[in-house]
Design a protein around this motif. Structure first.
Motif, PDB file in Angstrom:
ATOM      1  N   ALA B  32      15.525  -3.800 -10.636  1.00 29.98           N
ATOM      2  CA  ALA B  32      15.185  -2.538  -9.974  1.00 29.98           C
ATOM      3  C   ALA B  32      13.862  -2.008 -10.509  1.00 29.98           C
ATOM      4  N   ALA B  33      13.725  -2.032 -11.860  1.00 27.85           N
ATOM      5  CA  ALA B  33      12.493  -1.530 -12.468  1.00 27.85           C
ATOM      6  C   ALA B  33      11.310  -2.385 -12.043  1.00 27.85           C
ATOM      7  N   ALA B  34      11.537  -3.706 -11.931  1.00 28.03           N
ATOM      8  CA  ALA B  34      10.433  -4.596 -11.567  1.00 28.03           C
ATOM      9  C   ALA B  34       9.928  -4.264 -10.167  1.00 28.03           C
ATOM     10  N   ILE B  35      10.845  -3.983  -9.240  1.00 29.19           N
ATOM     11  CA  ILE B  35      10.409  -3.631  -7.881  1.00 29.19           C
ATOM     12  C   ILE B  35       9.549  -2.365  -7.923  1.00 29.19           C
ATOM     13  N   GLY B  36      10.038  -1.358  -8.664  1.00 31.39           N
ATOM     14  CA  GLY B  36       9.259  -0.125  -8.778  1.00 31.39           C
ATOM     15  C   GLY B  36       7.919  -0.365  -9.452  1.00 31.39           C
ATOM     16  N   SER B  51      -0.748   7.316 -11.090  1.00 29.29           N
ATOM     17  CA  SER B  51       0.280   8.185 -10.507  1.00 29.29           C
ATOM     18  C   SER B  51       1.333   8.518 -11.540  1.00 29.29           C
ATOM     19  N   MET B  52       1.587   9.805 -11.697  1.00 28.92           N
ATOM     20  CA  MET B  52       2.670  10.258 -12.574  1.00 28.92           C
ATOM     21  C   MET B  52       3.900  10.576 -11.738  1.00 28.92           C
ATOM     22  N   GLY B  53       3.787  10.403 -10.433  1.00 22.78           N
ATOM     23  CA  GLY B  53       4.859  10.849  -9.550  1.00 22.78           C
ATOM     24  C   GLY B  53       5.811   9.736  -9.152  1.00 22.78           C
ATOM     25  N   HIS B  54       5.719   8.587  -9.835  1.00 26.78           N
ATOM     26  CA  HIS B  54       6.514   7.452  -9.380  1.00 26.78           C
ATOM     27  C   HIS B  54       8.012   7.725  -9.473  1.00 26.78           C
ATOM     28  N   SER B  55       8.434   8.466 -10.510  1.00 25.21           N
ATOM     29  CA  SER B  55       9.871   8.703 -10.653  1.00 25.21           C
ATOM     30  C   SER B  55      10.388   9.581  -9.513  1.00 25.21           C
ATOM     31  N   PHE B  56       9.506  10.394  -8.943  1.00 24.48           N
ATOM     32  CA  PHE B  56       9.905  11.199  -7.783  1.00 24.48           C
ATOM     33  C   PHE B  56      10.306  10.289  -6.618  1.00 24.48           C
ATOM     34  N   ALA B 231       8.843   2.070  -4.765  1.00 23.43           N
ATOM     35  CA  ALA B 231       9.631   2.915  -5.662  1.00 23.43           C
ATOM     36  C   ALA B 231      10.963   3.252  -5.011  1.00 23.43           C
ATOM     37  N   GLY B 232      10.941   3.523  -3.699  1.00 22.02           N
ATOM     38  CA  GLY B 232      12.177   3.844  -2.989  1.00 22.02           C
ATOM     39  C   GLY B 232      13.179   2.702  -3.065  1.00 22.02           C
ATOM     40  N   LEU B 233      12.702   1.475  -2.846  1.00 25.93           N
ATOM     41  CA  LEU B 233      13.598   0.317  -2.897  1.00 25.93           C
ATOM     42  C   LEU B 233      14.122   0.116  -4.317  1.00 25.93           C
ATOM     43  N   GLY B 234      13.231   0.274  -5.309  1.00 26.07           N
ATOM     44  CA  GLY B 234      13.667   0.192  -6.704  1.00 26.07           C
ATOM     45  C   GLY B 234      14.738   1.232  -6.988  1.00 26.07           C
ATOM     46  N   GLY B 235      14.545   2.435  -6.456  1.00 29.34           N
ATOM     47  CA  GLY B 235      15.518   3.518  -6.656  1.00 29.34           C
ATOM     48  C   GLY B 235      16.869   3.181  -6.055  1.00 29.34           C
ATOM     49  N   VAL B 236      16.860   2.554  -4.876  1.00 32.65           N
ATOM     50  CA  VAL B 236      18.131   2.177  -4.236  1.00 32.65           C
ATOM     51  C   VAL B 236      18.889   1.192  -5.118  1.00 32.65           C
ATOM     52  N   LEU B 237      18.186   0.161  -5.613  1.00 27.02           N
ATOM     53  CA  LEU B 237      18.848  -0.858  -6.431  1.00 27.02           C
ATOM     54  C   LEU B 237      19.338  -0.259  -7.749  1.00 27.02           C
ATOM     55  N   THR B 271       3.194 -10.600 -11.583  1.00 23.93           N
ATOM     56  CA  THR B 271       3.928 -11.169 -12.723  1.00 23.93           C
ATOM     57  C   THR B 271       3.946 -10.171 -13.874  1.00 23.93           C
ATOM     58  N   GLY B 272       2.799  -9.556 -14.118  1.00 22.86           N
ATOM     59  CA  GLY B 272       2.703  -8.587 -15.190  1.00 22.86           C
ATOM     60  C   GLY B 272       3.706  -7.457 -15.024  1.00 22.86           C
ATOM     61  N   ALA B 273       3.843  -6.966 -13.786  1.00 23.09           N
ATOM     62  CA  ALA B 273       4.786  -5.875 -13.537  1.00 23.09           C
ATOM     63  C   ALA B 273       6.205  -6.321 -13.872  1.00 23.09           C
ATOM     64  N   ILE B 274       6.553  -7.549 -13.521  1.00 24.63           N
ATOM     65  CA  ILE B 274       7.912  -8.035 -13.787  1.00 24.63           C
ATOM     66  C   ILE B 274       8.124  -8.218 -15.295  1.00 24.63           C
ATOM     67  N   VAL B 275       7.126  -8.793 -15.973  1.00 24.20           N
ATOM     68  CA  VAL B 275       7.240  -8.973 -17.426  1.00 24.20           C
ATOM     69  C   VAL B 275       7.370  -7.619 -18.117  1.00 24.20           C
ATOM     70  N   GLY B 276       6.511  -6.674 -17.721  1.00 24.13           N
ATOM     71  CA  GLY B 276       6.547  -5.344 -18.334  1.00 24.13           C
ATOM     72  C   GLY B 276       7.867  -4.639 -18.072  1.00 24.13           C
TER      73      GLY B 276
END
Lengths: 259, 346
Positions: B32-36, B51-56, B231-237, B271-276
């Motif tokens: 889920a985090a990787a998608i976001g 963007s600081m608004g991703h959690s929104f 972010a929306g899809l990550g939030g759903v998962l 890849t970086g986003a998924i590793v992070g």
């Protein structure tokens, strides 16, 4: 190649909070010619370029290119008309490869958006391939065909300047604006760049507007020269006419030399 | 290049057969985090827009799903749509929320957008805590389980491949893999073609991008909208894995977590986003799991450094270390020669 229209600049004035950067400047770039704009530092050459490419707003005056008024356009609209430019200080993506940098030049000729690119839609894949082929041709033409896979940031300065010129050509422009294309180059690089500019002009038949400090280069290449000093147009004509103009001598060398 | 190098990815199909629920849940949080994070990396890493608004937008996705799929009762409202339809609606809703903010996101560049988008978190928190009917207020709301064509992702025990009874998380694992895979491939497709190159040039040379014929504001707005859909899809998962959506979770710390993910993993890279995302998500889980055997970390609620705090210290240090010594992120460790240093950031 589509018809190349004339670029006309009429009474162009640009003021920055009290400083007059350009004062009622007028000139015209005839189709298919190489027109140079010269002048001492601070004469307003770069300002002129920035207005023509939509980066700065003119205070008054008109710039027209093939029936379009440029002074009220956003930069990307000017780009869409087929006006491409290079920058005095390199403006490339250092981490992208040469090929990808050239492909940004073809942006305006391509159509694939986020959805089609993300889904690898067949039309997007086909478009990408066609344009990559053309970008490679242009790279060969500009003498950087062997460096397509290198990240631009890793290339020597002279090559980066070539990449910028090639990127501008990738937009298939009708007017090419070169902002000091040989600045900071050594003698060999200068010579090669001058040759490339001549080739571009002869083989593509497009108009070229050139800002340059290298007088030898300007006098050799230009059909027509416009001289600016402190934002005013002080002389205009063929290289030979301009070279002997007393106003020009005064601007470059001072009072004594002119008299 | 050989396609065989993708074979190890098949190993990702195995965990539901071997691992216990703790690890499955941790793995799903990572997905889920990787998608976001992929979405945020498109915006911040590739386009240079902080963007600081991703959690929104994660919250919009999570609560969107809960609202569209949930049933109404005396306290809560919900539309009771089929869960698959609800997922699509939630992602679209997050996209619409992004689109609504995109006139601002298109005009502001870099750090300025970061400051403006802070507002989204505060507005979001206020709304989440106060719209009791939808969010359930402080205590949150149960998330309806996923159901695809009558096949329910709960612990009913109706599926048992190779004699292993599959519960909700086991089944959800495969959905998570598919969603992450599709998200990653879509992002790669975008990055490697026309829009991706435009995004990179906007990040590196904004003026040149405009002059070349790239509509800078419109492209930024589009990337912002796309990143909010991720972010929306990550939030759903996230909601499906948690099985409960709590407003408090979607605060500023979460937005910082996502920024840490993309910096640690590698800016501008899928890849970086998924590793992070793996690093930042697994670290607190691991510390919690092994807090009794680790020095300096005490179990939650016993005083001392809690695992969550310890994890934040650790990845705070990781961010500093990576910015100083590894500008391409953890991803750059693998092939340092192919990821040259970025020269300047205008």
């Amino acid at each position: 190649m589509t018809e190349v229209p004339e670029l006309t600049v009429e009474n162009l004035t640009v003021r920055f909070a009290g400083i007059v950067a350009l004062d009622a400047v007028s000139f015209a770039v005839a189709p298919g010619t190489l027109h140079a704009v010269i002048g001492p530092n601070g004469a307003g050459k770069s300002t002129c370029f920035n207005v023509l490419s939509g980066v700065y707003r003119a205070t008054s005056g008109r710039v027209t290119f093939g029936g379009h008024e440029l002074t009220s356009m956003a930069p990307h609209k000017v780009g869409e008309l087929g006006i491409a430019r290079t920058f005095q200080n390199l403006a490339l993506s250092p981490m992208l490869t040469v090929e990808d940098n050239l492909m940004t030049g073809r942006h305006r000729l391509m159509r694939s958006g986020f959805v089609r690119s993300g889904l690898r839609w067949p039309s997007a894949v086909r478009e990408e391939r066609l344009h990559r082929d053309r970008a490679r041709e242009i790279a060969e033409f500009a003498g950087i065909g062997k460096k397509l896979a290198h990240p631009v940031g890793a290339l020597p300065y002279g090559d980066q300047k070539r990449v910028e010129l090639a990127r501008a050509l990738c937009g298939e422009p009708r007017l090419l604006m070169l902002d000091e294309p040989v600045a900071g180059m050594n003698a060999t690089e200068r010579h090669e760049m001058a040759e490339l500019i001549v080739t571009v002009r002869e083989s593509l038949g497009i108009s070229i507007l050139l800002v340059e400090h290298d007088m030898g280069l300007v006098m050799r290449l230009a059909d027509h020269v416009t001289v600016l000093d402190f934002g005013r147009l002080i002389a205009s004509g063929t290289p030979a006419e301009v070279q002997n103009d007393p106003e020009v001598l005064r601007a470059y060398l001072g009072e004594e030399a002119a008299s | 290049m050989s396609k065989l190098r993708y074979l190890p990815l098949l190993l990702l199909l195995l965990p539901p057969f071997y691992l216990d629920l703790f690890w499955l849940q941790a793995g799903l949080f990572v997905m889920a985090a990787a998608i976001g994070a992929i979405g945020l990396n498109l915006l911040t890493g590739s386009t240079g827009q902080l963007s600081m608004g991703h959690s929104f937008f994660l919250a919009v996705g999570a609560y969107g799903y809960v609202y569209f799929a949930g049933e109404s009762d005396e306290h809560l409202v919900g539309l009771g749509l089929p869960p698959v339809v609800a997922i699509v609606c939630a992602v679209v809703l997050a996209g619409l929320a992004g689109l609504a903010f995109s006139p601002i996101a298109g005009r502001l560049s870099g750090v300025y957008l970061g400051i403006a988008s802070l507002a989204l978190i505060f507005i979001g928190q206020h709304v989440l805590f106060n719209v009791h009917d939808v969010t359930g207020g402080y205590n949150g709301r149960a998330v309806p389980p996923l159901e695809i064509f009558g096949f329910t992702f709960d612990n009913s025990g109706d599926v048992a491949p190779f004699g292993i009874p599959f519960g909700g998380l086991e089944k959800l694992w495969f959905v998570g893999l598919i969603l992450l895979g599709v998200s990653a491939l879509f992002a790669l497709g975008v990055l490697r073609s026309r829009p991706g190159r435009a995004m990179n040039l906007i990040r590196d040379q904004q003026t040149a991008a405009g002059v070349i014929g790239i509509p800078v504001a419109r492209t930024r707005a589009a990337v912002f909208t796309l990143s909010s859909m991720y972010a929306g899809l990550g939030g759903v998962l996230l909601a499906l894995t948690f099985q409960r959506a709590v407003p408090d979770y979607f605060g500023m710390l979460l937005a910082l977590d996502y920024l840490a993910m993309i910096v640690i993993g590698g800016l501008g890279s899928v890849t970086g986003a998924i590793v992070g995302a793996t690093f930042v998500t697994l670290l607190p889980q691991l510390l919690t799991r092994y807090s009794d055997s680790l020095p300096l970390v005490s179990p939650p609620g016993t005083g001392g450094v809690s695992p969550a705090d310890a994890a934040r210290y650790l990845y705070g240090a990781a961010v500093v270390g990576i910015v100083l010594f590894l500008p391409a992120g953890l991803r750059g460790l693998r092939i340092p020669s192919l990821t040259p240093r970025k020269e300047t950031t205008p």
